[in-house]
Design an enzyme around this catalytic site. Structure first.
Site, PDB file in Angstrom:
ATOM      1  N   ASP A 166       0.855  -1.186   0.000  1.00  0.00           N
ATOM      2  CA  ASP A 166       0.000   0.000   0.000  1.00  0.00           C
ATOM      3  C   ASP A 166       0.893   1.238   0.000  1.00  0.00           C
ATOM      4  OD1 ASP A 166      -2.287   1.753   0.267  1.00  0.00           O
ATOM      5  OD2 ASP A 166      -3.338   0.120   1.261  1.00  0.00           O
TER       6      ASP A 166
ATOM      7  N   GLY B 177       4.374   1.530  -1.875  1.00  0.00           N
ATOM      8  CA  GLY B 177       4.460   1.847  -3.292  1.00  0.00           C
ATOM      9  C   GLY B 177       3.111   2.195  -3.884  1.00  0.00           C
TER      10      GLY B 177
ATOM     11  N   PHE C  12       0.546   0.903  -6.791  1.00  0.00           N
ATOM     12  CA  PHE C  12       0.412  -0.329  -7.566  1.00  0.00           C
ATOM     13  C   PHE C  12       0.233  -0.107  -9.059  1.00  0.00           C
ATOM     14  CE2 PHE C  12      -3.816  -0.396  -5.076  1.00  0.00           C
ATOM     15  CZ  PHE C  12      -4.486   0.443  -5.970  1.00  0.00           C
TER      16      PHE C  12
ATOM     17  N   HIS D 249     -12.990  -1.384  -7.241  1.00  0.00           N
ATOM     18  CA  HIS D 249     -14.112  -0.457  -7.414  1.00  0.00           C
ATOM     19  C   HIS D 249     -13.687   1.010  -7.299  1.00  0.00           C
ATOM     20  CE1 HIS D 249     -15.315  -0.581  -2.824  1.00  0.00           C
ATOM     21  NE2 HIS D 249     -14.123  -0.081  -3.011  1.00  0.00           N
TER      22      HIS D 249
END
Length: 340
Positions: free
Chosen positions: A203, A229, A231, A249
């Site tokens: 995360d 980081g 993603f 979502h």
């Protein structure tokens, strides 16, 4: 003659009174959100009281407290007997701060972020732009706001974590990577129930101090690690099981496809990718999941809930040929993408 049919499980509104009540149902929600904000349920823990006693404990001077308490009783959140108010068993279990089952963090974030944004739904529909106060960059830059967000995610995973552990056999895997796993609350549930595996949360770097705090509290510091980081920009660590829970979502369909491909590529041979969200049917009629999809309109630049068929198509495009789905909890769908 107008049709009175409705989708399965949906009530037919066949009188003006029912329609007006539906239009005012936001008041029920705000009563609960206000009670959580005031920590009313904590004040009543093991200590029922009259309206006047509760007024003193809460230090509120305005009129209307008695009506609020009676409304919460009518909604099933308080018991009222012999002039005294007390928590119902559900309120005592889920709405007491600091307890293992507390979900109030999610409700506090709803009160401060989602409730004002829903007041601007028409503007969101006209413009397609989010309406929540502040973007996520501002949230992660402010430790106070970030802790509020983490409290919301903890409230969600407090419920969903045990359900996921019960629904899937994690013991068959050696390592678990939770992509977008916040401070690791869900990972802590998985590791706590499966002592033979280790895990990593991937995360934003700002989450790491909160991750370290929780791992120390749960005694999992030696079995869990954090990788900071972005993603979309940084490589994902590999793991035997990769988890994408309530992540897709937040993004538009093209970004969801990119994330599924990247997460599946991080799965080691013989492992699996888990994807779960409040997914929609191909002909959506599920009120709760449609509400969450509109939440995404209000708080993200391109997010929404999405049909199960979409994530299956993304997984197949990434090379997966063994894809199954199953219900998860009351509202989620779990899609399992196995790698040979």
């Amino acid at each position: 003659m107008p049709s009175t049919s409705a989708a399965p499980g949906v009530s037919v509104l066949d009188s003006p009174e029912q329609i007006v009540r539906l239009g005012n149902r936001f008041s029920d929600a705000k009563a609960l959100l206000t009670a959580v904000d005031l920590d009313l349920f904590g004040v009543l823990q093991d200590n029922p009281g009259t309206a006047e006693e509760i007024r003193t404990r809460l230090d509120v001077a305005g009129r209307g407290l008695s009506d609020l308490l009676h409304l919460l009783a009518a909604l099933g959140l308080l018991d009222f007997e012999d002039g005294r108010f007390a928590n119902t068993p559900s309120a005592a279990k889920y709405l007491i701060r600091g307890t293992d089952d507390y979900i109030g963090g999610f409700l506090l974030r709803s009160d401060r972020n989602l409730y004002p944004a829903w007041g601007k739904l028409a503007e969101a529909l006209r413009t397609g732009r989010p309406q929540a106060v502040g973007n996520f960059d501002q949230v992660v830059a402010d430790p106070r706001l970030l802790r509020q967000f983490i409290g919301m995610m903890d409230g969600l995973t407090q419920v969903l974590g045990p359900q996921l552990v019960a629904a899937y056999d994690f013991a068959r895997h050696r390592t678990v990577l939770d992509v977008g796993g916040c401070r690791g609350n869900l990972l802590s549930k998985v590791l706590g129930a499966n002592p033979g595996i280790t895990g990593t949360v991937f995360d934003l770097p700002q989450m790491e101090p909160f991750f370290a705090e929780l791992m120390a509290e749960t005694g999992l510091t030696g079995r869990a690690s954090f990788r900071g980081g972005n993603f979309f920009e940084d490589p994902l660590p590999t793991a035997h099981l990769v988890n994408l829970g309530h992540v897709l979502h937040d993004w538009d369909p093209a970004q969801r496809k990119e994330l599924v491909a990247k997460a599946y590529a991080a799965v080691e041979p013989g492992g699996a990718l888990l994807v779960y969200d409040r997914m929609l049917d191909d002909e959506p009629a599920h009120v709760e999941n449609l509400v969450i999809s509109l939440d995404m309109l209000l708080v993200t630049d391109g997010g929404s809930e999405y049909p199960v068929t979409e994530v299956k198509e993304h997984a197949a495009a990434a090379g997966c040929r063994d894809i199954t789905e199953q219900p998860l909890g009351a509202y989620d769908t779990l899609v399992i993408c196995r790698k040979p």
